[in-house]
Design a protein around this motif. Sequence first.
Motif, PDB file in Angstrom:
ATOM      1  N   GLY A   1       0.818  -1.216   0.000  1.00  0.00           N
ATOM      2  CA  GLY A   1       0.000   0.000   0.000  1.00  0.00           C
ATOM      3  C   GLY A   1       0.848   1.260   0.000  1.00  0.00           C
ATOM      4  N   ILE A   2       1.927   1.257   0.788  1.00  0.00           N
ATOM      5  CA  ILE A   2       2.826   2.424   0.816  1.00  0.00           C
ATOM      6  C   ILE A   2       3.474   2.628  -0.546  1.00  0.00           C
ATOM      7  N   CYS A   3       3.920   1.529  -1.161  1.00  0.00           N
ATOM      8  CA  CYS A   3       4.517   1.634  -2.498  1.00  0.00           C
ATOM      9  C   CYS A   3       3.499   2.146  -3.512  1.00  0.00           C
ATOM     10  N   GLY A   4       2.258   1.680  -3.398  1.00  0.00           N
ATOM     11  CA  GLY A   4       1.213   2.175  -4.289  1.00  0.00           C
ATOM     12  C   GLY A   4       0.958   3.656  -4.104  1.00  0.00           C
ATOM     13  N   TYR A   5       1.013   4.121  -2.860  1.00  0.00           N
ATOM     14  CA  TYR A   5       0.822   5.550  -2.588  1.00  0.00           C
ATOM     15  C   TYR A   5       1.950   6.372  -3.206  1.00  0.00           C
ATOM     16  N   VAL A   6       3.193   5.914  -3.019  1.00  0.00           N
ATOM     17  CA  VAL A   6       4.344   6.652  -3.565  1.00  0.00           C
ATOM     18  C   VAL A   6       4.267   6.715  -5.092  1.00  0.00           C
ATOM     19  N   VAL A   7       3.997   5.566  -5.719  1.00  0.00           N
ATOM     20  CA  VAL A   7       3.905   5.535  -7.178  1.00  0.00           C
ATOM     21  C   VAL A   7       2.751   6.408  -7.657  1.00  0.00           C
ATOM     22  N   GLY A   8       1.635   6.373  -6.941  1.00  0.00           N
ATOM     23  CA  GLY A   8       0.497   7.195  -7.320  1.00  0.00           C
ATOM     24  C   GLY A   8       0.789   8.683  -7.234  1.00  0.00           C
ATOM     25  N   ARG A   9       1.428   9.093  -6.150  1.00  0.00           N
ATOM     26  CA  ARG A   9       1.760  10.508  -5.986  1.00  0.00           C
ATOM     27  C   ARG A   9       2.699  11.001  -7.078  1.00  0.00           C
ATOM     28  N   LEU A  10       3.613  10.131  -7.493  1.00  0.00           N
ATOM     29  CA  LEU A  10       4.592  10.538  -8.499  1.00  0.00           C
ATOM     30  C   LEU A  10       4.057  10.435  -9.925  1.00  0.00           C
ATOM     31  N   SER A  11       3.236   9.430 -10.174  1.00  0.00           N
ATOM     32  CA  SER A  11       2.867   9.142 -11.567  1.00  0.00           C
ATOM     33  C   SER A  11       1.527   9.698 -12.000  1.00  0.00           C
ATOM     34  N   PHE A  12       0.622  10.013 -11.057  1.00  0.00           N
ATOM     35  CA  PHE A  12      -0.692  10.496 -11.466  1.00  0.00           C
ATOM     36  C   PHE A  12      -0.693  11.969 -11.847  1.00  0.00           C
ATOM     37  N   ARG A  13       0.481  12.556 -11.870  1.00  0.00           N
ATOM     38  CA  ARG A  13       0.587  13.902 -12.439  1.00  0.00           C
ATOM     39  C   ARG A  13       0.605  13.834 -13.962  1.00  0.00           C
ATOM     40  N   VAL A  14       0.761  12.626 -14.488  1.00  0.00           N
ATOM     41  CA  VAL A  14       0.702  12.409 -15.931  1.00  0.00           C
ATOM     42  C   VAL A  14      -0.431  11.431 -16.205  1.00  0.00           C
ATOM     43  N   ARG A  15      -0.853  11.361 -17.479  1.00  0.00           N
ATOM     44  CA  ARG A  15      -1.970  10.501 -17.830  1.00  0.00           C
ATOM     45  C   ARG A  15      -1.633   9.723 -19.098  1.00  0.00           C
ATOM     46  N   GLY A  16      -2.503   8.804 -19.430  1.00  0.00           N
ATOM     47  CA  GLY A  16      -2.393   8.089 -20.689  1.00  0.00           C
ATOM     48  C   GLY A  16      -1.146   7.235 -20.780  1.00  0.00           C
ATOM     49  N   ALA A  17      -0.475   7.339 -21.927  1.00  0.00           N
ATOM     50  CA  ALA A  17       0.689   6.491 -22.195  1.00  0.00           C
ATOM     51  C   ALA A  17       1.818   6.766 -21.216  1.00  0.00           C
ATOM     52  N   TYR A  18       1.942   7.982 -20.718  1.00  0.00           N
ATOM     53  CA  TYR A  18       3.009   8.315 -19.781  1.00  0.00           C
ATOM     54  C   TYR A  18       2.833   7.530 -18.477  1.00  0.00           C
ATOM     55  N   PHE A  19       1.602   7.430 -17.999  1.00  0.00           N
ATOM     56  CA  PHE A  19       1.347   6.669 -16.777  1.00  0.00           C
ATOM     57  C   PHE A  19       1.670   5.190 -16.983  1.00  0.00           C
ATOM     58  N   VAL A  20       1.305   4.649 -18.132  1.00  0.00           N
ATOM     59  CA  VAL A  20       1.595   3.245 -18.441  1.00  0.00           C
ATOM     60  C   VAL A  20       3.094   2.992 -18.415  1.00  0.00           C
ATOM     61  N   ILE A  21       3.862   3.912 -19.008  1.00  0.00           N
ATOM     62  CA  ILE A  21       5.321   3.765 -19.041  1.00  0.00           C
ATOM     63  C   ILE A  21       5.909   3.815 -17.633  1.00  0.00           C
ATOM     64  N   VAL A  22       5.388   4.714 -16.797  1.00  0.00           N
ATOM     65  CA  VAL A  22       5.878   4.817 -15.418  1.00  0.00           C
ATOM     66  C   VAL A  22       5.658   3.516 -14.670  1.00  0.00           C
ATOM     67  N   THR A  23       4.477   2.921 -14.818  1.00  0.00           N
ATOM     68  CA  THR A  23       4.186   1.685 -14.092  1.00  0.00           C
ATOM     69  C   THR A  23       5.059   0.527 -14.583  1.00  0.00           C
ATOM     70  N   ILE A  24       5.290   0.453 -15.888  1.00  0.00           N
ATOM     71  CA  ILE A  24       6.164  -0.605 -16.421  1.00  0.00           C
ATOM     72  C   ILE A  24       7.584  -0.435 -15.889  1.00  0.00           C
ATOM     73  N   CYS A  25       8.067   0.789 -15.893  1.00  0.00           N
ATOM     74  CA  CYS A  25       9.430   1.054 -15.397  1.00  0.00           C
ATOM     75  C   CYS A  25       9.545   0.719 -13.913  1.00  0.00           C
TER      76      CYS A  25
END
Length: 347
Positions: A103-127
């Motif tokens: 859950g903590i990791c999900g929060y950190v990734v969400g805070r960092l990656s949800f500033r972008v949308r679409g393909a950028y978010f997909v790339i962040v999650t894969i990385c």
Amino acid sequence: MTRYLPPFILLVLALLPLGLRDPYILNALITGGIFAIGAISLNLLLGFTGQLSLGHIAFFGIGAYASALTALGFDVGLPFGVRIVHEGAHPFFGFLAAIIVSGICGYVVGRLSFRVRGAYFVIVTICFAEVVRLVALNWIELTQGPLALTSIPFMKLGLPGVGELTLRTKIQNYYLMLGVAALAYLVVARLVHSRFGRAMRGLKENEQLAVSVGVNATKTLTVAATISAALAGAAGSLYAHYFRIIDPDVFLFTYTVTMVIMVVSGGKGTLAGPVIGGVIFGTLPVALRPYMAPEAQWIVYGAVLILILFLMPRGIAPFLDDLFKGRLKRAKTPSSVVAKPQLEGQS
């Protein structure tokens, strides 16, 4: 109709082991059920917020390692001469640790990656998933790297006045998986039908309109990602304590694809969809293994998926819902109402 499907499936699955003697099939159901929990967690993002995470398996793997290391213990050195020694704890605390750490990791990734949308978010999650896999592969002092963590203890449950129950058998692990799956389903259902759930669906349908009426997009999506990651971590904990061995292969991209297939084929954005998709595509590969060569297994797997998506583009659960409503509507329509215009036309 779809709201009655999960209770019906739960009842069928609860009674299934009573007449099932084949341990191989039971193992297939446990494996499929664990990944179905992951699909339920992914559906919270993909189905109800419209955010495709192709790195969701990272939270599953983090939960598996967190639970295993909490139960096994570890002795690891950190920079500046700091050393952390953990002697090992009750496996149930490992289950809780898996939920919290994921859950903590999900929060950190969400805070960092949800500033972008679409393909950028997909790339962040894969990385992110790839980085976590490389950490698990190379931090040998903690994770044993490619040698894997072995001899992970069985899950244990404390029973007041009775003692401690060690879940060693497949039937015990089956009902543990079923209980966690039911709890995950109830958590998601409760969340979706709340005010927060309406905010999630609003962001999915029209983000600009939702923001204009006061919905905080980043906060809403981050909370959804946190809960989704925590549920995936719970599934990872069950995986670790059932198979009792984990290695960096738990982060393979194919597992994320499997979860996406479960969600899409069952019906994304529905509560019943991941349950149905998880039962079908979680057990199908294992069930086909004794009867077909690996190549034939994947051909059948792909053919079933294509057939479902071709005949039921929105998924199995919406298709069954439409089918039931259509039959119910026809059943409620009196024959005289249909015949009356014909009589008037003839006159």
